[in-house]
Design an enzyme around this catalytic site. Structure first.
Site, mmCIF file in Angstrom:
data_model
loop_
_atom_site.group_PDB
_atom_site.id
_atom_site.type_symbol
_atom_site.label_atom_id
_atom_site.label_comp_id
_atom_site.label_asym_id
_atom_site.label_seq_id
_atom_site.Cartn_x
_atom_site.Cartn_y
_atom_site.Cartn_z
ATOM 1 N N GLN A 112 45.434 44.140 21.194
ATOM 2 C CA GLN A 112 45.822 43.139 20.211
ATOM 3 C C GLN A 112 44.758 42.058 20.044
ATOM 4 O O GLN A 112 44.596 41.506 18.953
ATOM 5 C CB GLN A 112 47.145 42.499 20.632
ATOM 6 C CG GLN A 112 47.927 41.845 19.499
ATOM 7 C CD GLN A 112 48.677 42.840 18.640
ATOM 8 O OE1 GLN A 112 49.285 43.760 19.152
ATOM 9 N NE2 GLN A 112 48.635 42.668 17.337
ATOM 10 N N LYS A 115 42.227 43.577 17.572
ATOM 11 C CA LYS A 115 42.887 43.815 16.296
ATOM 12 C C LYS A 115 43.075 42.500 15.546
ATOM 13 O O LYS A 115 42.759 42.387 14.354
ATOM 14 C CB LYS A 115 44.242 44.481 16.537
ATOM 15 C CG LYS A 115 45.036 44.787 15.290
ATOM 16 C CD LYS A 115 46.452 45.224 15.613
ATOM 17 C CE LYS A 115 46.497 46.413 16.526
ATOM 18 N NZ LYS A 115 47.885 46.923 16.724
ATOM 19 N N LYS A 127 51.336 40.472 24.092
ATOM 20 C CA LYS A 127 52.303 41.560 23.917
ATOM 21 C C LYS A 127 53.415 41.370 24.933
ATOM 22 O O LYS A 127 53.231 40.703 25.957
ATOM 23 C CB LYS A 127 51.644 42.922 24.129
ATOM 24 C CG LYS A 127 52.331 44.062 23.387
ATOM 25 C CD LYS A 127 52.069 44.021 21.878
ATOM 26 C CE LYS A 127 52.726 45.206 21.176
ATOM 27 N NZ LYS A 127 52.370 45.272 19.748
ATOM 28 N N ASP A 167 58.258 45.481 17.600
ATOM 29 C CA ASP A 167 57.470 46.680 17.907
ATOM 30 C C ASP A 167 58.507 47.798 18.049
ATOM 31 O O ASP A 167 59.620 47.681 17.531
ATOM 32 C CB ASP A 167 56.637 46.466 19.177
ATOM 33 C CG ASP A 167 55.566 47.527 19.364
ATOM 34 O OD1 ASP A 167 55.854 48.537 20.031
ATOM 35 O OD2 ASP A 167 54.444 47.360 18.851
ATOM 36 N N ASN A 242 59.319 52.350 11.285
ATOM 37 C CA ASN A 242 58.763 51.565 10.182
ATOM 38 C C ASN A 242 57.363 52.013 9.791
ATOM 39 O O ASN A 242 57.043 52.152 8.605
ATOM 40 C CB ASN A 242 58.703 50.081 10.584
ATOM 41 C CG ASN A 242 59.872 49.291 10.028
ATOM 42 O OD1 ASN A 242 60.787 49.853 9.447
ATOM 43 N ND2 ASN A 242 59.838 47.991 10.217
#
Length: 446
Positions: A112, A115, A127, A167, A242
């Site tokens: 993350q 990213k 996270k 998530d 999703n």
């Protein structure tokens, strides 16, 4: 192979973090891109950046007791790893799944960092999650679990400190219960503290679509860079959450023919193209199994037990979970003529699979670049919360599309500058790393 300096640091990471293979994999994948950066920028070594990056700023592990519908006391374990805040408040999702452990959360948080850096938005990396499984649980049980979960980490959260999102296993229902408990405990309507909220209470249009849309947009940009397009291409998608659902939707909008979706029981193939409406009804409303799609769709659709990557496709969008696509699956995709692979999930391709794609010169978009659309739109949700504003779907999607195009350009230009044209893995790792490293140097040793 890593050079001696990088290998020494990696060996130290292994010793300090035993029994965390996913975290080790994520660290090594970044380190393999950094040899040329270390040579050009010795200041990173002088400031101990690599070791500091591999050590989270804060790790929280806590007990989550709750009572099920039968009156039995259940106990789960909760995690929040606040990894790096050099670029902004910690930002990253919460995952509720039986597989969640500290190593999984650290791997996700480490990914993350880079990213979030690539989005160009002011957000750090974090996270969290729990080994709680929401499947088969009633709304009341999920509510009681979420309220208990939020009781511990709420004291470490805030719109300028740590901003979780959803998530795997954490959707709008769970975010609602988590936000309600945060509001109750803090006596604040701090909308910017969680993203993925309902549209009526601070959420953003496009957020649920963003990760899947972004992965497809990134694949489209990779194809365009090679003089190709989505038009008429067969698209294999794994997963049915999703990310997968909206990767399917955006693939259709770009002119592709998405033909697969999957869950843990197997996958469906629909040669006429996946019909999104019944798939959404089964997975989002009824929370059913993927075989039900084939049952309802009838002729042209079939359910298959096993891995989805045997299906011939021009474009692959792995969107289920980590390490779902191994070297054998990669070789099958290459043999069947795949042109582009864009990771919708976090690290869904094993290192060996990535090597197969790179050696075959398949356009490969790593997750930290290709699936950054979700967190980018979370940051856009934070902007709307801060300004007490709400943007239209069209405006938000336009912002998302431009961010994904910018990430693609950044990765491509960085790879070129590093002497590895077309290597999106190296481009993403180096571009994400340099921005964070430079900020860490500017702040001193903290």
């Amino acid at each position: 192979m890593l050079d001696s300096t990088l290998q020494d640091t990696f060996d130290r990471v292994l010793r300090r973090n035993p029994g965390e293979p996913e975290f080790h994999q994520a660290v090594r994948e970044v380190f393999e891109s950094l040899e040329v950066v270390q040579a050009r920028h010795p200041e990173y070594q002088d400031h101990g950046i690599l070791m500091r990056l591999c050590e989270p700023e804060r790790q929280i592990i806590f007990r989550v007791p709750w009572v099920d519908d039968e009156g039995n006391v259940q106990v789960n374990r909760g995690f929040r790893v606040e990894y790096n805040s050099a670029l902004g408040p910690y930002k990253g999702g919460l995952r509720f799944h039986p597989s969640v452990n500290l190593g999984i959360v650290k791997f996700l948080g480490f990914e993350q960092i880079f990213k979030n850096s690539l989005t160009g938005l002011p957000i750090g990396g974090g996270k969290g999650g729990s080994d709680f499984d929401p499947h088969g649980r009633s709304d009341g049980e999920v509510m009681r679990f979420c309220q208990s979960f939020m009781t511990e980490p709420h004291r470490h959260m805030g719109e300028y400190t740590d901003v979780p999102a959803g998530d795997i296993g954490v959707g709008a229902r769970e975010i609602g219960y988590l936000f309600g408990q945060y509001k109750r405990l803090t006596n604040k309507y701090e909308a910017g503290v969680l993203t993925g909220k309902g549209l009526d209470w601070g959420g953003s249009l496009v957020r649920k679509e963003a990760t899947g849309y972004g992965a497809a947009i990134f694949a489209d940009e990779m194809l365009k860079a090679r003089g190709k397009s989505f038009e008429g291409r067969r698209v294999a998608v794994s997963g049915s959450g999703n990310v997968a659902l909206y990767a399917i939707e955006k693939s259709r909008q770009l002119g592709g023919l998405p033909i697969t979706a999957s869950d843990s029981s197997g996958y469906v193939v629909d040669e006429n193209g996946i019909d999104l409406e019944p798939l959404q009804q089964i997975k989002e409303v009824e929370r059913g199994r993927i075989h039900e799609y084939a049952d309802r769709r009838g002729e042209g659709a079939r359910f298959v037990k096993g891995g989805v990557w045997d299906v011939p496709a021009d474009i692959a969008l792995p969107s289920a979970t980590q390490n779902e696509l191994d070297a054998d699956a990669a070789r099958t995709l290459v043999k069947n003529g795949v042109l582009a692979v864009s990771e919708g999930a976090n690290m869904p391709c094993t290192p060996e699979a990535v090597t197969v794609f790179r050696e075959a010169e398949v356009a490969f978009g790593p997750g930290k670049a290709a699936n950054a659309g979700g967190v980018a739109t979370s940051a856009l949700e934070m902007q709307q919360n801060a300004s007490r504003d709400a943007w239209s779907f069209e405006h938000t999607e336009e912002r998302l599309t431009q961010i994904m195009k910018n990430i693609h350009t950044t990765c491509l230009e960085t790879a070129e500058d590093m002497g590895r044209p077309g290597d999106y893995v190296l481009g993403a790792n180096v571009a994400g790393f340099r921005k964070v490293a430079d900020a860490m140097i500017a702040f001193g040793v903290i």
